[in-house]
Design an enzyme around this catalytic site. Structure first.
Site, PDB file in Angstrom:
ATOM      1  N   ARG A  95       0.819  -1.211   0.000  1.00 21.96           N
ATOM      2  CA  ARG A  95       0.000   0.000   0.000  1.00 21.96           C
ATOM      3  C   ARG A  95       0.851   1.259   0.000  1.00 21.96           C
ATOM      4  O   ARG A  95       0.554   2.228  -0.724  1.00 21.96           O
ATOM      5  CB  ARG A  95      -0.929   0.001   1.217  1.00 21.96           C
ATOM      6  CG  ARG A  95      -1.928   1.141   1.261  1.00 21.96           C
ATOM      7  CD  ARG A  95      -2.986   1.001   0.185  1.00 21.96           C
ATOM      8  NE  ARG A  95      -2.661   1.669  -1.069  1.00 21.96           N
ATOM      9  CZ  ARG A  95      -3.140   1.306  -2.237  1.00 21.96           C
ATOM     10  NH1 ARG A  95      -3.950   0.280  -2.354  1.00 21.96           N
ATOM     11  NH2 ARG A  95      -2.814   1.952  -3.328  1.00 21.96           N
ATOM     12  N   LYS A 130       2.654  25.245  -2.809  1.00 19.37           N
ATOM     13  CA  LYS A 130       1.384  24.649  -2.371  1.00 19.37           C
ATOM     14  C   LYS A 130       1.470  23.124  -2.484  1.00 19.37           C
ATOM     15  O   LYS A 130       0.823  22.487  -3.312  1.00 19.37           O
ATOM     16  CB  LYS A 130       0.232  25.204  -3.197  1.00 19.37           C
ATOM     17  CG  LYS A 130       0.016  26.698  -2.981  1.00 19.37           C
ATOM     18  CD  LYS A 130      -1.084  27.248  -3.860  1.00 19.37           C
ATOM     19  CE  LYS A 130      -1.260  28.750  -3.652  1.00 19.37           C
ATOM     20  NZ  LYS A 130      -2.298  29.331  -4.531  1.00 19.37           N
ATOM     21  N   LYS A 162       5.346  39.279  -1.678  1.00 15.65           N
ATOM     22  CA  LYS A 162       3.936  39.071  -1.988  1.00 15.65           C
ATOM     23  C   LYS A 162       3.073  40.139  -1.324  1.00 15.65           C
ATOM     24  O   LYS A 162       3.579  41.031  -0.640  1.00 15.65           O
ATOM     25  CB  LYS A 162       3.517  37.664  -1.575  1.00 15.65           C
ATOM     26  CG  LYS A 162       4.378  36.571  -2.254  1.00 15.65           C
ATOM     27  CD  LYS A 162       3.741  35.221  -2.210  1.00 15.65           C
ATOM     28  CE  LYS A 162       2.635  35.138  -3.252  1.00 15.65           C
ATOM     29  NZ  LYS A 162       2.041  33.781  -3.316  1.00 15.65           N
ATOM     30  N   GLU A 187       5.063  40.381  -6.417  1.00 11.33           N
ATOM     31  CA  GLU A 187       3.698  40.149  -6.875  1.00 11.33           C
ATOM     32  C   GLU A 187       2.968  41.483  -7.016  1.00 11.33           C
ATOM     33  O   GLU A 187       3.054  42.338  -6.137  1.00 11.33           O
ATOM     34  CB  GLU A 187       2.972  39.274  -5.850  1.00 11.33           C
ATOM     35  CG  GLU A 187       1.518  38.992  -6.143  1.00 11.33           C
ATOM     36  CD  GLU A 187       0.873  38.209  -5.012  1.00 11.33           C
ATOM     37  OE1 GLU A 187       0.855  36.964  -5.085  1.00 11.33           O
ATOM     38  OE2 GLU A 187       0.409  38.840  -4.038  1.00 11.33           O
ATOM     39  N   ASP A 208      -0.552  38.655 -10.650  1.00 13.58           N
ATOM     40  CA  ASP A 208      -1.449  37.825  -9.858  1.00 13.58           C
ATOM     41  C   ASP A 208      -2.906  38.004 -10.279  1.00 13.58           C
ATOM     42  O   ASP A 208      -3.490  39.079 -10.127  1.00 13.58           O
ATOM     43  CB  ASP A 208      -1.291  38.165  -8.369  1.00 13.58           C
ATOM     44  CG  ASP A 208      -2.138  37.276  -7.483  1.00 13.58           C
ATOM     45  OD1 ASP A 208      -2.102  36.049  -7.668  1.00 13.58           O
ATOM     46  OD2 ASP A 208      -2.830  37.807  -6.594  1.00 13.58           O
TER      47      ASP A 208
END
Length: 275
Positions: A95, A130, A162, A187, A208
């Site tokens: 598994r 992410k 950002k 950004e 963005d």
């Protein structure tokens, strides 16, 4: 390899716990078996070496034979590997090995779809941070297997300013001036912020969630003066249109956070003893 081995051991401990009580009750200790790992749908294989290592760590006496390598195309019924040895050991490792292959192949497959869609435009498909906690190195490897490239591996690898940095840092002007000429990416939310970032010396600018029309304007105004990266709202349906605007990079979080696993299975048959 030490980092990967640690993750594999953690996954095996999670799955096996104090022991595989089912196999201990119904499979005789000396039973030998042949396991065949095969794909159940079309995709790009990734993680075959990880799977091999899972079986090795579980039982060094198992023999794992690769039939296909990472980056290879699979379809329903494609055999990617065989494993021979103790049936109990194969069942314990099965598994975890399949989980690694399925998840990583899903990422590689989705990445390849995006890469194929932008072929000929010169744009580079990038991943993001992410990723699933603890699996970033493996998931970013899968992106590369699929033909994409890696954005920064972590916060210590590259300066990327950002929106929250800008918010708490005093605005675009203030945060850029603190860079003092060092390479950085920033950004921006609109053409006004883009203009300011370019004038203040940004090396790469992340557009963005720009609408397609605004992306085209950004390329017309600043192509060649600054690297342009599009991020946000990128899908299989619109990635080609975005790439054709002439931007340099397209970063896609979905490559790692939303890729659907590719289904693989393992069939196990006993090896008859010679009389």
């Amino acid at each position: 390899m030490k980092v990967i081995d640690r993750k594999i051991r953690e996954a095996l401990r999670e799955d096996i716990g104090s022991g595989d009580i089912t196999s201990q009750k119904v499979v005789r200790p000396n039973t030998k078996a042949l396991g065949v790992i095969f794909a159940k749908e079309r995709g790009i294989l990734c993680g075959i070496d990880i799977a091999c290592r899972v079986f090795e760590i579980c039982d060094p006496n198992l023999r794992f034979d690769k039939k296909l390598y990472d980056g290879g195309e699979v379809d329903y019924g494609t055999t990617v590997a065989t494993v021979t040895g103790s049936a109990r050991s194969i069942l314990k490792a099965e598994r975890v090995a399949l989980n690694f292959i399925q998840q990583l192949s899903g990422i590689a497959t989705l990445t390849r779809r995006f890469v194929d869609l932008v072929a000929g435009t010169g744009v580079v498909i990038l991943d993001t941070r992410k990723t699933h906690p603890g699996l970033r190195e493996l998931e970013k490897y899968a992106v590369k297997v699929g033909g994409g490239e890696n954005h920064r591996m972590g916060l210590d690898r590259m300066v990327l300013i950002k929106d929250n940095h800008i918010s708490v840092g005093g605005g675009i002007d203030a945060v850029i001036r603190r860079m003092k000429g060092e390479w950085f990416e920033i950004e921006v939310k609109n053409l006004h912020e883009l203009k300011l970032a370019v004038e203040l010396g940004a090396h790469r600018v992340m557009l963005d969630n720009f609408p397609l029309g605004e992306i085209k304007k950004a390329v017309k105004l600043y192509k060649g003066r600054v690297e342009l990266e599009v991020s946000g709202g990128v899908t299989l349906e619109n990635v080609r249109s975005i790439a054709e605007t002439g931007v340099d990079y397209i970063s896609i979080g979905a490559l790692t956070h939303s890729a659907r696993a590719i289904d693989f299975s393992l069939t196990l048959k006993p090896i008859e003893r010679r009389r």
